[in-house]
Design a protein around this motif. Structure first.
Motif, PDB file in Angstrom:
ATOM      1  N   UNK A  69       0.848  -1.206   0.000  1.00 56.09           N
ATOM      2  CA  UNK A  69       0.000   0.000   0.000  1.00 56.09           C
ATOM      3  C   UNK A  69       0.882   1.254   0.000  1.00 56.09           C
ATOM      4  N   UNK A  70       1.941   1.246   0.827  1.00 57.97           N
ATOM      5  CA  UNK A  70       2.852   2.388   0.862  1.00 57.97           C
ATOM      6  C   UNK A  70       3.568   2.546  -0.483  1.00 57.97           C
ATOM      7  N   UNK A  71       3.933   1.412  -1.100  1.00 58.12           N
ATOM      8  CA  UNK A  71       4.579   1.447  -2.409  1.00 58.12           C
ATOM      9  C   UNK A  71       3.645   2.066  -3.450  1.00 58.12           C
ATOM     10  N   UNK A  72       2.359   1.746  -3.361  1.00 55.49           N
ATOM     11  CA  UNK A  72       1.366   2.342  -4.265  1.00 55.49           C
ATOM     12  C   UNK A  72       1.367   3.862  -4.136  1.00 55.49           C
ATOM     13  N   UNK A  73       1.463   4.347  -2.908  1.00 52.49           N
ATOM     14  CA  UNK A  73       1.442   5.791  -2.664  1.00 52.49           C
ATOM     15  C   UNK A  73       2.692   6.471  -3.232  1.00 52.49           C
ATOM     16  N   UNK A  74       3.797   5.734  -3.240  1.00 52.09           N
ATOM     17  CA  UNK A  74       5.065   6.319  -3.683  1.00 52.09           C
ATOM     18  C   UNK A  74       5.283   6.140  -5.187  1.00 52.09           C
ATOM     19  N   UNK A  75       5.051   4.918  -5.693  1.00 48.80           N
ATOM     20  CA  UNK A  75       5.432   4.596  -7.073  1.00 48.80           C
ATOM     21  C   UNK A  75       4.247   4.327  -7.994  1.00 48.80           C
ATOM     22  N   UNK A  76       3.050   4.293  -7.467  1.00 49.89           N
ATOM     23  CA  UNK A  76       1.888   4.066  -8.313  1.00 49.89           C
ATOM     24  C   UNK A  76       1.346   2.649  -8.211  1.00 49.89           C
ATOM     25  N   UNK A  77       0.142   2.449  -8.729  1.00 55.36           N
ATOM     26  CA  UNK A  77      -0.556   1.172  -8.593  1.00 55.36           C
ATOM     27  C   UNK A  77       0.090   0.050  -9.396  1.00 55.36           C
ATOM     28  N   UNK A  78       0.607   0.354 -10.553  1.00 56.85           N
ATOM     29  CA  UNK A  78       1.198  -0.694 -11.402  1.00 56.85           C
ATOM     30  C   UNK A  78       2.420  -1.323 -10.726  1.00 56.85           C
ATOM     31  N   UNK A  79       3.259  -0.504 -10.145  1.00 58.09           N
ATOM     32  CA  UNK A  79       4.464  -1.007  -9.459  1.00 58.09           C
ATOM     33  C   UNK A  79       4.063  -1.823  -8.234  1.00 58.09           C
ATOM     34  N   UNK A  80       3.093  -1.330  -7.482  1.00 55.47           N
ATOM     35  CA  UNK A  80       2.651  -2.048  -6.288  1.00 55.47           C
ATOM     36  C   UNK A  80       2.029  -3.390  -6.660  1.00 55.47           C
ATOM     37  N   UNK A  81       1.258  -3.404  -7.748  1.00 59.27           N
ATOM     38  CA  UNK A  81       0.633  -4.651  -8.199  1.00 59.27           C
ATOM     39  C   UNK A  81       1.688  -5.686  -8.562  1.00 59.27           C
ATOM     40  N   UNK A  82       2.731  -5.254  -9.220  1.00 60.22           N
ATOM     41  CA  UNK A  82       3.796  -6.169  -9.612  1.00 60.22           C
ATOM     42  C   UNK A  82       4.461  -6.781  -8.375  1.00 60.22           C
ATOM     43  N   UNK A  83       4.531  -6.007  -7.272  1.00 64.42           N
ATOM     44  CA  UNK A  83       5.224  -6.470  -6.071  1.00 64.42           C
ATOM     45  C   UNK A  83       4.459  -7.553  -5.319  1.00 64.42           C
ATOM     46  N   UNK A  84       3.136  -7.648  -5.535  1.00 62.42           N
ATOM     47  CA  UNK A  84       2.344  -8.631  -4.777  1.00 62.42           C
ATOM     48  C   UNK A  84       1.808  -9.767  -5.633  1.00 62.42           C
ATOM     49  N   UNK A  85       1.980  -9.673  -6.950  1.00 61.53           N
ATOM     50  CA  UNK A  85       1.369 -10.662  -7.846  1.00 61.53           C
ATOM     51  C   UNK A  85       1.832 -12.088  -7.562  1.00 61.53           C
TER      52      UNK A  85
END
Length: 412
Positions: free
Chosen positions: A339-355
């Motif tokens: 969630x914090x990564x989404x706030x910093x780098x955007x939803x696409x990057x955060x999605x890649x981190x949890x897939x």
């Protein structure tokens, strides 16, 4: 305080103090006797005050009655001379000599020593918390059962087994020795942390937040930092964490008990005094040249009390989650980091981190996936929100998720 509210308030604050002081005098094997005497004391207050009115000094009245009931009990049982007198280091036969010290200092010390006894490693974690709620916090069996999302029968069995274990092993109500203090204190801090966690995000189907559990955890954490032997980096960090999170309790639910997400919280409802206390204890914990997960979590909680949505805020939170995940790579920490990564780098990057991660059937995971897909793929977002809806535990959570599904709108 109005008279109808006084006795329940005193029960919550004084029942545990009476129980613990009596146990400290007589030994842990008399724990149930101490509970009975404390209950009888409040029963006497209910009956007497109803007809004679509340005394000028109600706490002193309760303590006097509890002392008398304790002495009368052991006189009747014929165990005073053989068992009780040696414990209080006196050879006099005058029954007025024993003084059950219910001063604030002795009550605080007795509760802390009892906390160490209850959190002995021979007792299972859930039983430690159940005993703490019952003996140290004055919760009824029904309230403890509600906290654990189980039945009174189950809690009674759990309490009985834990008490029997303490009794059979002759666990003393005392501080551990210097060589044991570190490990035992870690167990105590973990129990208080779990107690707070249960209040902050309750397993109860009726309420996501149990404020009473949060306040009791805060009270026990205060006991730790007020004592020289237990005033450590971790205990200060834990108290800071509890203060920061508790500062937002009133903003986390609406009038109907429905959860309010962080972004929608009304900042004026945050408690500035608790935030200031959290800052103080976080600074205290920083005096030790060490680092604990409680310090990292408290630091993250601190940034959540900063109302301004800045890049620095979320970058700092992400960095702290990186360090915390290295220390404790749990699924919940991984989700919060995403969630914090989404706030910093955007939803696409955060999605890649949890897939590629396996979070099982955690509804928070599907809730996060729904959020991460919401801009680019509404269909996939709706599918994940629907999975989260089926897994959510409380009615309030389900309402929040339904609102998110409705916000996506109709799909072709």
């Amino acid at each position: 305080m109005d008279e109808p509210e006084l006795l329940p308030h005193l029960f919550r604050t004084e029942y545990a103090r009476i129980c613990v002081v009596l146990c400290s005098h007589f030994g842990i094997e008399y724990m149930e006797t101490a509970e009975d005497i404390a209950s009888e004391t409040f029963r006497s207050a209910l009956e007497t005050w109803q007809f004679n009115g509340v005394p000028n000094h109600p706490k002193a009245w309760l303590y006097k009655v509890a002392k008398n009931k304790a002495l009368n009990h052991f006189k009747r049982k014929g165990v005073f001379n053989d068992n009780v007198l040696p414990r209080i280091n006196t050879h006099q036969m005058d029954f007025e000599v024993p003084d059950f010290d219910l001063s604030d200092d002795n009550c605080t010390d007795s509760q802390l020593r009892m906390l160490f006894a209850i959190c002995h490693p021979v007792i299972a974690k859930e039983s430690q918390i159940a005993l703490a709620l019952r003996i140290l916090c004055g919760f009824g069996v029904a309230e403890v059962a509600e906290a654990f999302l189980t039945t009174r029968k189950t809690i009674n069995k759990r309490l009985y087994r834990a008490k029997e274990k303490l009794r059979s092993l002759k666990i003393k109500i005392e501080y551990p020795g210097e060589n044991e203090m570190g490990d035992r204190l870690e167990t105590v801090i973990t129990a208080v942390y779990l107690l707070f966690s249960e209040g902050y995000y309750s397993r109860s189907q009726h309420s996501q937040i149990r404020k009473d559990l949060c306040l009791e955890a805060m009270r026990l954490a205060h006991l730790l930092v007020q004592n020289h032997a237990t005033n450590t980096h971790a205990s200060n960090a834990l108290l800071a964490l509890i203060c920061f999170h508790s500062s937002r309790l009133d903003a986390r639910q609406d009038l109907h008990g429905n959860p309010i997400l962080y972004e929608q919280q009304e900042k004026h409802l945050w408690n500035p005094e608790l935030i200031a206390n959290g800052n103080y204890y976080l600074q205290q914990s920083a005096q030790w040249q060490t680092l604990s997960k409680y310090y990292l979590e408290a630091s993250i909680a601190y940034w959540h009390t900063i109302s301004e949505e800045t890049t620095e805020k979320w970058e700092s939170i992400l960095e702290l989650y990186d360090r915390l995940h290295n220390m404790d790579p749990s699924p919940m920490i991984a989700l919060n980091r995403a969630y914090a990564l989404m706030k910093v780098a955007g939803k696409a990057v955060a999605l890649e981190s949890v897939k590629s991660m396996d979070f099982g059937s955690d509804h928070f995971y599907f809730l996060l996936l729904g959020e991460l897909h919401s801009d680019k793929d509404p269909e996939e977002a709706a599918r994940n929100y629907t999975k989260a809806l089926h897994l959510a535990r409380t009615a309030g959570e389900r309402k929040v998720i339904r609102d998110k599904i409705l916000k996506i709108g109709p799909r072709t």
